[in-house]
Design a protein around this motif. Sequence first.
Motif, PDB file in Angstrom:
ATOM      1  N   MET A 297       0.969  -1.167  -0.280  1.00  0.00           N
ATOM      2  CA  MET A 297      -0.034  -0.259   0.292  1.00  0.00           C
ATOM      3  C   MET A 297       0.647   1.503   0.008  1.00  0.00           C
ATOM      4  SD  MET A 297      -2.761   1.353   2.875  1.00  0.00           S
ATOM      5  CE  MET A 297      -3.753  -0.292   2.657  1.00  0.00           C
ATOM      6  N   LEU A 298       0.514   2.217  -0.723  1.00  0.00           N
ATOM      7  CA  LEU A 298       0.871   3.889  -0.718  1.00  0.00           C
ATOM      8  C   LEU A 298       0.344   4.604  -0.163  1.00  0.00           C
ATOM      9  CD1 LEU A 298       3.407   5.884  -1.746  1.00  0.00           C
ATOM     10  CD2 LEU A 298       1.814   5.908  -3.512  1.00  0.00           C
ATOM     11  N   LEU A 299       0.456   5.388   1.062  1.00  0.00           N
ATOM     12  CA  LEU A 299      -0.522   6.149   1.380  1.00  0.00           C
ATOM     13  C   LEU A 299       1.097   7.695   0.821  1.00  0.00           C
ATOM     14  CD1 LEU A 299      -0.229   5.462   5.624  1.00  0.00           C
ATOM     15  CD2 LEU A 299      -1.738   5.317   2.985  1.00  0.00           C
ATOM     16  N   TRP A 300      -0.140   8.397   0.196  1.00  0.00           N
ATOM     17  CA  TRP A 300       0.508   9.601  -0.392  1.00  0.00           C
ATOM     18  C   TRP A 300      -0.615  10.773   0.778  1.00  0.00           C
ATOM     19  CZ3 TRP A 300       3.175  10.360  -5.601  1.00  0.00           C
ATOM     20  CH2 TRP A 300       3.286  11.499  -6.020  1.00  0.00           C
ATOM     21  N   ILE A 301       0.584  11.268   0.730  1.00  0.00           N
ATOM     22  CA  ILE A 301       0.476  12.430   1.937  1.00  0.00           C
ATOM     23  C   ILE A 301       0.336  13.756   1.243  1.00  0.00           C
ATOM     24  CG2 ILE A 301       0.166  13.892   3.945  1.00  0.00           C
ATOM     25  CD1 ILE A 301       0.987  10.331   5.094  1.00  0.00           C
ATOM     26  N   ASN A 302      -0.784  14.323   0.589  1.00  0.00           N
ATOM     27  CA  ASN A 302      -0.916  15.636   0.093  1.00  0.00           C
ATOM     28  C   ASN A 302      -1.472  16.937   0.522  1.00  0.00           C
ATOM     29  OD1 ASN A 302      -1.156  17.875  -2.131  1.00  0.00           O
ATOM     30  ND2 ASN A 302      -1.934  16.108  -3.510  1.00  0.00           N
ATOM     31  N   GLY A 303      -1.260  18.437   0.555  1.00  0.00           N
ATOM     32  CA  GLY A 303      -1.048  19.004   1.124  1.00  0.00           C
ATOM     33  C   GLY A 303      -0.566  19.947   0.752  1.00  0.00           C
ATOM     34  N   PRO A 304      -1.321  21.773   1.226  1.00  0.00           N
ATOM     35  CA  PRO A 304       0.048  22.701   0.708  1.00  0.00           C
ATOM     36  C   PRO A 304       1.104  22.677   1.590  1.00  0.00           C
ATOM     37  CG  PRO A 304      -1.977  23.220   2.832  1.00  0.00           C
ATOM     38  CD  PRO A 304      -2.025  21.631   2.107  1.00  0.00           C
ATOM     39  N   PHE A 305       1.532  23.706   1.086  1.00  0.00           N
ATOM     40  CA  PHE A 305       3.064  23.784   1.351  1.00  0.00           C
ATOM     41  C   PHE A 305       2.789  24.102   2.897  1.00  0.00           C
ATOM     42  CE2 PHE A 305       3.911  24.349  -2.889  1.00  0.00           C
ATOM     43  CZ  PHE A 305       4.684  23.323  -2.894  1.00  0.00           C
ATOM     44  N   GLY A 306       3.473  23.867   3.968  1.00  0.00           N
ATOM     45  CA  GLY A 306       3.157  23.663   5.831  1.00  0.00           C
ATOM     46  C   GLY A 306       2.357  22.874   6.006  1.00  0.00           C
ATOM     47  N   GLY A 307       1.555  22.313   5.518  1.00  0.00           N
ATOM     48  CA  GLY A 307       0.576  21.724   5.850  1.00  0.00           C
ATOM     49  C   GLY A 307       0.655  20.654   6.414  1.00  0.00           C
ATOM     50  N   GLY A 308       1.429  20.236   6.974  1.00  0.00           N
ATOM     51  CA  GLY A 308       1.438  19.203   7.566  1.00  0.00           C
ATOM     52  C   GLY A 308       1.711  18.060   7.134  1.00  0.00           C
ATOM     53  N   LYS A 309       2.205  17.683   5.827  1.00  0.00           N
ATOM     54  CA  LYS A 309       2.689  16.386   4.995  1.00  0.00           C
ATOM     55  C   LYS A 309       3.589  15.592   6.350  1.00  0.00           C
ATOM     56  CE  LYS A 309       3.652  18.408   1.269  1.00  0.00           C
ATOM     57  NZ  LYS A 309       3.474  19.619   1.850  1.00  0.00           N
ATOM     58  N   THR A 310       5.100  15.946   5.624  1.00  0.00           N
ATOM     59  CA  THR A 310       5.946  15.631   6.118  1.00  0.00           C
ATOM     60  C   THR A 310       5.684  15.185   7.823  1.00  0.00           C
ATOM     61  OG1 THR A 310       7.391  16.859   4.616  1.00  0.00           O
ATOM     62  CG2 THR A 310       8.381  15.475   6.698  1.00  0.00           C
ATOM     63  N   GLN A 311       5.520  15.990   8.453  1.00  0.00           N
ATOM     64  CA  GLN A 311       5.243  15.785  10.172  1.00  0.00           C
ATOM     65  C   GLN A 311       4.824  13.780  10.308  1.00  0.00           C
ATOM     66  OE1 GLN A 311       7.334  16.699  12.150  1.00  0.00           O
ATOM     67  NE2 GLN A 311       7.691  18.663  12.389  1.00  0.00           N
TER      68      GLN A 311
ATOM     69  N   ALA B  41      -9.539  13.811  -3.759  1.00  0.00           N
ATOM     70  CA  ALA B  41     -10.227  13.381  -2.147  1.00  0.00           C
ATOM     71  C   ALA B  41      -8.960  12.455  -2.058  1.00  0.00           C
ATOM     72  CB  ALA B  41     -11.256  13.242  -2.527  1.00  0.00           C
ATOM     73  N   GLU B  42      -9.275  11.849  -0.705  1.00  0.00           N
ATOM     74  CA  GLU B  42      -9.904  11.919   0.952  1.00  0.00           C
ATOM     75  C   GLU B  42      -9.592  13.336   1.350  1.00  0.00           C
ATOM     76  OE1 GLU B  42     -12.106   9.577   3.604  1.00  0.00           O
ATOM     77  OE2 GLU B  42     -11.265   8.501   2.561  1.00  0.00           O
ATOM     78  N   HIS B  43     -10.366  14.440   2.078  1.00  0.00           N
ATOM     79  CA  HIS B  43      -9.587  15.533   2.416  1.00  0.00           C
ATOM     80  C   HIS B  43      -9.566  15.360   3.646  1.00  0.00           C
ATOM     81  CE1 HIS B  43     -11.854  17.692  -1.372  1.00  0.00           C
ATOM     82  NE2 HIS B  43     -10.589  17.452  -1.990  1.00  0.00           N
ATOM     83  N   LEU B  44      -9.147  15.928   4.091  1.00  0.00           N
ATOM     84  CA  LEU B  44      -8.736  15.321   5.665  1.00  0.00           C
ATOM     85  C   LEU B  44      -8.448  17.194   6.063  1.00  0.00           C
ATOM     86  CD1 LEU B  44      -6.353  12.416   6.700  1.00  0.00           C
ATOM     87  CD2 LEU B  44      -9.344  13.041   6.876  1.00  0.00           C
ATOM     88  N   TRP B  45      -9.035  17.981   7.199  1.00  0.00           N
ATOM     89  CA  TRP B  45      -9.435  18.623   7.874  1.00  0.00           C
ATOM     90  C   TRP B  45      -8.550  18.725   8.702  1.00  0.00           C
ATOM     91  CZ3 TRP B  45     -10.289  23.401   5.194  1.00  0.00           C
ATOM     92  CH2 TRP B  45     -10.724  23.722   3.912  1.00  0.00           C
ATOM     93  N   THR B  46      -7.590  19.532   8.985  1.00  0.00           N
ATOM     94  CA  THR B  46      -6.777  19.807   9.799  1.00  0.00           C
ATOM     95  C   THR B  46      -6.259  20.526  11.039  1.00  0.00           C
ATOM     96  OG1 THR B  46      -4.213  20.688   8.936  1.00  0.00           O
ATOM     97  CG2 THR B  46      -5.223  18.243   8.738  1.00  0.00           C
ATOM     98  N   ASP B  47      -7.112  21.405  10.904  1.00  0.00           N
ATOM     99  CA  ASP B  47      -6.682  22.806  11.099  1.00  0.00           C
ATOM    100  C   ASP B  47      -7.067  22.716  13.266  1.00  0.00           C
ATOM    101  OD1 ASP B  47      -7.861  25.049   9.711  1.00  0.00           O
ATOM    102  OD2 ASP B  47      -8.648  23.597   9.085  1.00  0.00           O
TER     103      ASP B  47
ATOM    104  N   ARG C 118      -3.536   4.986  -1.093  1.00  0.00           N
ATOM    105  CA  ARG C 118      -4.722   6.281  -0.593  1.00  0.00           C
ATOM    106  C   ARG C 118      -3.563   6.862  -0.509  1.00  0.00           C
ATOM    107  NH1 ARG C 118      -7.400   1.436   1.887  1.00  0.00           N
ATOM    108  NH2 ARG C 118      -7.332  -0.408   0.969  1.00  0.00           N
ATOM    109  N   HIS C 119      -4.730   8.172  -1.054  1.00  0.00           N
ATOM    110  CA  HIS C 119      -4.858   9.107  -1.108  1.00  0.00           C
ATOM    111  C   HIS C 119      -5.491  10.301  -0.136  1.00  0.00           C
ATOM    112  CE1 HIS C 119      -5.283  13.347  -2.797  1.00  0.00           C
ATOM    113  NE2 HIS C 119      -3.618  13.575  -2.447  1.00  0.00           N
ATOM    114  N   PHE C 120      -4.308  11.350   0.276  1.00  0.00           N
ATOM    115  CA  PHE C 120      -5.197  11.770   1.680  1.00  0.00           C
ATOM    116  C   PHE C 120      -4.736  13.423   1.048  1.00  0.00           C
ATOM    117  CE2 PHE C 120      -4.902   8.233   3.151  1.00  0.00           C
ATOM    118  CZ  PHE C 120      -5.750   7.415   3.709  1.00  0.00           C
TER     119      PHE C 120
END
Length: 210
Positions: free
Chosen positions: A1-15, A160-166, A103-105
């Motif tokens: 399985m591949l977890l592709w973690i997308n998001g804006p720069f500074g959005g917490g992908k690497t962490q 998608a899939e969208h995860l709101w992280t505020d 699995r893309h997030f």
Amino acid sequence: MLLWINGPFGGGKTQTAHEIQRRLPGSVICDPEHAGFGLHRMLPPALRGDFQDLVSWRRGVVEVLDLALSKHDGVVIAPMTVTDSGYFTETVGRLREMGHDIRHFALLAERETVLERLRGRGFGHLLQYVAGKDAPLRRESWAVQQLDHCLERLREPEFAEHLWTDHSTVPKTADRIAVLAGLTLLPNGEGALRNRLRQVRVELKHIRFD
């Protein structure tokens, strides 16, 4: 399985990727950004644009992730911002066509939340003293310029899939991804201070000056 973690720069992908890798035995991080930086360093500065525009980057990412997914006995995690629908098809879409379980997030947050996170990166005054007043802001300034575009594009259904992280911590976001992907993470078992210190180490490892 591949977890592709997308998001804006500074959005917490690497962490988030490192948190999952820490708590998921056998998992590995394969960061497509490293290939992009390598390609950048091969070019004169005046020719360095967005490395995602290079066909070699898109094809290389697919080739390397295909190899990792085919040969590694564990989950592969790829933290990478991709907002161009064509490039998304050429990377994530191509890997799916090859039969891999992808699995893309997309990690999303309000604009002010991301800006606050960007302001907290790079240890501002310390790095200004060590590397010059402009050093810590180079990547952050570029990230701010891209922020509105990233947030707008990543809200589209194709990402998608969208995860709101505020209102979510990094461990909680990792837990949510694991549940949605049908994975079981080891318990976090650490307090806020130890979590933050670990995140600081991750930030230090990913500071670039070029």
